[in-house]
Design a protein around this motif. Structure first.
Motif, PDB file in Angstrom:
ATOM      1  N   PRO A   1       0.807  -1.323  -0.094  1.00  0.00           N
ATOM      2  CA  PRO A   1       0.116  -0.049  -0.151  1.00  0.00           C
ATOM      3  C   PRO A   1       0.707   1.321   0.129  1.00  0.00           C
ATOM      4  CG  PRO A   1      -0.386  -1.272   1.998  1.00  0.00           C
ATOM      5  CD  PRO A   1       1.016  -1.882   1.218  1.00  0.00           C
ATOM      6  N   CYS A   2       0.630   2.127  -0.772  1.00  0.00           N
ATOM      7  CA  CYS A   2       1.630   3.270  -1.152  1.00  0.00           C
ATOM      8  C   CYS A   2       1.132   4.418  -0.408  1.00  0.00           C
ATOM      9  CB  CYS A   2       1.788   3.729  -2.542  1.00  0.00           C
ATOM     10  SG  CYS A   2       2.663   2.073  -3.425  1.00  0.00           S
ATOM     11  N   PHE A   3       0.172   4.353   0.647  1.00  0.00           N
ATOM     12  CA  PHE A   3      -0.312   5.559   1.253  1.00  0.00           C
ATOM     13  C   PHE A   3       0.779   6.185   2.318  1.00  0.00           C
ATOM     14  CE2 PHE A   3      -3.680   2.413   0.121  1.00  0.00           C
ATOM     15  CZ  PHE A   3      -4.358   3.132  -0.665  1.00  0.00           C
ATOM     16  N   LYS A   4       1.465   5.213   2.876  1.00  0.00           N
ATOM     17  CA  LYS A   4       2.261   5.843   3.799  1.00  0.00           C
ATOM     18  C   LYS A   4       3.452   6.482   3.224  1.00  0.00           C
ATOM     19  CE  LYS A   4       1.322   2.907   7.660  1.00  0.00           C
ATOM     20  NZ  LYS A   4       1.143   1.292   7.900  1.00  0.00           N
TER      21      LYS A   4
ATOM     22  N   SER B   1       3.469   8.214   0.407  1.00  0.00           N
ATOM     23  CA  SER B   1       2.984   9.257  -0.080  1.00  0.00           C
ATOM     24  C   SER B   1       3.504  10.673   0.695  1.00  0.00           C
ATOM     25  CB  SER B   1       1.343   9.205  -0.273  1.00  0.00           C
ATOM     26  OG  SER B   1       0.906  10.644  -0.411  1.00  0.00           O
TER      27      SER B   1
ATOM     28  N   SER C   1       1.423  11.365  -4.747  1.00  0.00           N
ATOM     29  CA  SER C   1      -0.021  10.761  -4.546  1.00  0.00           C
ATOM     30  C   SER C   1       0.450   9.130  -4.547  1.00  0.00           C
ATOM     31  CB  SER C   1      -0.915  11.111  -5.646  1.00  0.00           C
ATOM     32  OG  SER C   1      -0.790  10.261  -6.783  1.00  0.00           O
ATOM     33  N   PRO C   2      -0.220   8.569  -3.813  1.00  0.00           N
ATOM     34  CA  PRO C   2      -0.017   6.983  -3.775  1.00  0.00           C
ATOM     35  C   PRO C   2      -0.209   6.438  -5.177  1.00  0.00           C
ATOM     36  CG  PRO C   2      -1.645   7.692  -2.127  1.00  0.00           C
ATOM     37  CD  PRO C   2      -1.298   8.967  -3.013  1.00  0.00           C
TER      38      PRO C   2
ATOM     39  N   ILE D   1       2.984   6.961  -7.018  1.00  0.00           N
ATOM     40  CA  ILE D   1       3.994   6.190  -6.711  1.00  0.00           C
ATOM     41  C   ILE D   1       3.874   4.638  -7.095  1.00  0.00           C
ATOM     42  CG2 ILE D   1       5.009   5.213  -4.603  1.00  0.00           C
ATOM     43  CD1 ILE D   1       4.117   7.654  -3.110  1.00  0.00           C
ATOM     44  N   ALA D   2       2.869   4.209  -6.953  1.00  0.00           N
ATOM     45  CA  ALA D   2       2.527   2.744  -7.487  1.00  0.00           C
ATOM     46  C   ALA D   2       2.884   2.500  -8.840  1.00  0.00           C
ATOM     47  CB  ALA D   2       1.016   2.450  -6.990  1.00  0.00           C
TER      48      ALA D   2
ATOM     49  N   SER E   1      -0.334  -1.998 -10.755  1.00  0.00           N
ATOM     50  CA  SER E   1      -0.596  -0.881  -9.934  1.00  0.00           C
ATOM     51  C   SER E   1      -2.069  -0.536  -9.893  1.00  0.00           C
ATOM     52  CB  SER E   1      -0.035   0.385 -10.477  1.00  0.00           C
ATOM     53  OG  SER E   1      -0.434   1.637  -9.860  1.00  0.00           O
TER      54      SER E   1
ATOM     55  N   GLY F   1      -3.404   2.825  -5.792  1.00  0.00           N
ATOM     56  CA  GLY F   1      -2.807   3.284  -4.703  1.00  0.00           C
ATOM     57  C   GLY F   1      -1.778   2.054  -4.198  1.00  0.00           C
ATOM     58  N   TYR F   2      -2.347   0.875  -4.659  1.00  0.00           N
ATOM     59  CA  TYR F   2      -1.629  -0.308  -4.140  1.00  0.00           C
ATOM     60  C   TYR F   2      -0.679  -0.905  -5.301  1.00  0.00           C
ATOM     61  CZ  TYR F   2      -5.031  -0.851  -0.251  1.00  0.00           C
ATOM     62  OH  TYR F   2      -5.639  -0.832   0.757  1.00  0.00           O
TER      63      TYR F   2
END
Length: 567
Positions: free
Chosen positions: A42-45, A47, A53-54, A57-58, A76, A79-80
């Motif tokens: 999960p790319c939220f952290k 971010s 943005s997540p 990144i993903a 991707s 966001g995951y």
RNA sequence: GCGCCUGUAGCUCAGCUGGAUAGAGCAACGGACUUCUAAUCCGUAGGCCAGGGGUUCGAAUCCCUUCAGGCGCGCCA
């Protein structure tokens, strides 16, 4: 050990240098739905750290991450970052490792030979071993096995309740209402009966308690008659206990109980005095723990006799000197939590830096229909009755389904006892349990017999193939969903063992075994193992079956169950 | 009164240090044994994650609070 998360964490760490491999390992997770992928980031952290943005990144990582033979593709999705592992290699390596390590699959050496003292079971002499005593026994035994499996050297201590005023009561009861003949004939049942009678009578005539106290004082002063009776009661109890431990297949390295510390406590009391930790209150001596927000820890009664805490402190110091432990673990009911917190603090105040190696492993209470069990009131369910009931039921099922089974008495024991232990280790330790005959004698679903049956089923297939399993299988032919899910589950066993060890939680193994058995049964039901035309597919499925058999057996042993090959 | 623990489907429980649509088993109902052991498998149904606030991009999960149950609180262990 093939650890997919680990491999992926390394891949990402190469690209994202603000995070370590360990941190990434923590963030990585298994997607709820396997169609989404095998492992997800999960790319939220990230971010916030990367100030993007997540989703970006993903997307970016999906394109720039280095190729790996272990990963087929990376997607991707909102966001995951989802990783799809290369199934051929993953299945091949997982099964190879299991077939190679066999009984050692899942074991590690993180303990590095350090000593762990585990204090468990600890029944009271002259009282029957009831279902309530099972929890400490089964949890302690499982922890013993789990720590051994992770590279520790364990010392199992049965800290028998073999000293205290209840013996005074028992002597009074024996002298008034007992007889040598009856005790010899009925053993612990007779002791229990007169003990219950004592409490009935003492309600009416409190002077009995004075008499009992007097007898205990005699014991403490070494009175021959008192000590002979005590020893006799103790022998009778131990005989009964060892019969139950044999049934359960549980052993101890030491039976140093409470009486073992009788002559060692004076020195500890002196030490507490020298260290200026004792204060006097109403004639008793105690350690004040007010500034730690706890009630005081009583060390000596007004009459100068010792208490539970005195004995525990003495025993801990003795064990430290004798075993030089990395950890000393106490498996007792949650109701004793405060007591342990108190005397752990006293050890710390005495200046022992190993105070933080003392660990209380609490567990919930077992009750019958909402009522607590009470020996004194005679309201108990005896463990032996439960075990025998379970064994009998197993035997009748065997008679019905597989009457020609060899050695059925022993197998019935392994399964009946297994059902009881498994049920005890199914839930998180801390949960209270309401005893139910119906539940403990249920052999369907998430139960010990279910897992043992699954193991025997795997064994049966293997024996029909003459146990010819080799490494020359082609994992690219293992393609079905059921096979892959099973392989994934198998690969998680080593991490599961470590988790159970760190959390001191045997139920983690128990639940894993249920999941593994379910995965195997789905595979078994949907695909033929022996009756397939393609010899190479057959080989692969046999290897998978063998790997399952090994892992089930290893897991069952950890929680103290046998894995019979036939049922 | 103070402290600790628990509260998720009718029942028993999972749900990792917060992540995608809350999962199993039992019980109920409907299916699958001429085929590797049916102590099995598949399907149906079943949920205001005790209530209320808050933190967060996101809460069954963390914080506060209320309620309900359990346990403990100086001479038992």
């Amino acid at each position: 050990m093939l650890n997919i998360k680990n491999i992926i964490a390394h891949m990402i760490a190469e690209k994202v240098d603000t995070l370590t491999v360990d941190e990434l390992m923590d963030i990585l997770e298994y997607p709820p739905n396997p169609d989404l992928g095998d492992v997800a980031l999960p790319c939220f952290k990230l971010s916030r750290i990367l100030k993007k943005s997540p989703v970006d990144i993903a997307n970016e990582l999906a394109e720039t991450l280095p190729k790996s033979e272990y990963i087929d593709r990376i997607e991707s999705t909102s966001g995951y970052l989802n990783f799809f592992v290369n199934r051929d290699i993953f299945i091949k390596e997982t099964i190879d490792e299991i077939l190679n390590k066999r009984a050692a699959y899942g074991s590690t050496n993180i303990g590095n030979g350090g000593n762990i003292v585990i204090d468990y079971s600890a029944p009271n002499i002259a009282k029957p071993f009831h279902i309530g005593h099972l929890r400490s026994t089964s949890i302690g035994n499982a922890l013993y096995n789990i720590f051994e499996f992770t590279g520790y050297n364990c010392v199992g201590v049965n800290h028998l309740g073999d000293w205290g005023t209840q013996f005074g009561k028992l002597i009074v009861a024996y002298k008034r209402w007992g007889s040598k003949e009856r005790v010899e004939k009925y053993q612990i049942k007779e002791l229990m009966d007169i003990y219950v009678k004592y409490h009935e009578e003492a309600e009416k005539d409190p002077s009995l308690d004075d008499e009992a106290r007097a007898w205990f004082t005699k014991m403490e002063r070494g009175d021959t008659e008192a000590l002979e009776l005590w020893q006799w009661f103790k022998d009778i109890s131990l005989k009964e206990f060892s019969r139950i431990y044999d049934l359960l297949d549980i052993k101890f390295d030491s039976y140093a109980g409470e009486s073992f510390y009788n002559d060692k406590m004076d020195a500890i009391v002196d030490e507490l005095k020298e260290k200026d930790l004792l204060i006097e209150s109403e004639g008793a001596l105690m350690v004040d723990l007010d500034e730690y927000n706890m009630p005081p820890c009583l060390i000596l009664k007004r009459d100068g006799s010792t208490l539970y805490a005195t004995r525990d402190i003495t025993a801990a110091i003795y064990r430290k000197n004798t075993y030089d432990f990395d950890k000393c673990i106490y498996v007792t009911s949650a109701g004793q939590s405060l007591h342990f917190k108190q005397w752990f603090k006293v050890i710390e105040l005495m200046g022992y830096d190993w105070a933080d190696r003392l660990v209380h492993v609490p567990f919930g209470t077992i009750s019958i229909g909402g009522e607590k069990m009470a020996t004194r009131a005679g309201k108990v369910i005896l463990l032996e009755d439960v075990l025998n009931e379970a064994i009998e039921k197993t035997l009748s099922i065997i008679e019905e389904k597989n009457p020609d089974l060899e050695d059925k008495e022993e197998i019935a024991r392994q399964i009946g006892v297994g059902a009881v232990i498994f049920s005890d280790l199914s839930n998180n330790r801390i949960k209270d349990i309401s005893f139910s005959w119906e539940e403990i004698l249920n052999f369907d679903g998430e139960t010990g017999p279910y897992v043992q049956y699954t193991h025997a089923r795997a064994c049966s297939v293997l024996s029909k193939a003459d146990n010819k399993v080799d490494f020359s299988f082609d994992s690219s032919l293992i393609t079905t969903k059921e096979e892959y899910n099973l392989a994934k589950r198998l690969s998680l066993f080593p991490a599961t063992v470590i988790e159970a060890m760190e959390d001191l939680e045997p139920s983690i193994i128990t639940r894993y075994l249920v999941d593994l058995a379910q995965d195997f049964n789905r595979f078994y039901h949907n695909h033929s193992i022996l009756n397939v035309e393609d010899e190479n597919i057959r080989k692969g499925r046999l290897a998978l079956t063998q790997a399952t058999k090994i892992t089930l057996e290893n897991g069952l042993k950890l929680i103290g169950l046998k894995a019979p090959e036939r049922v």
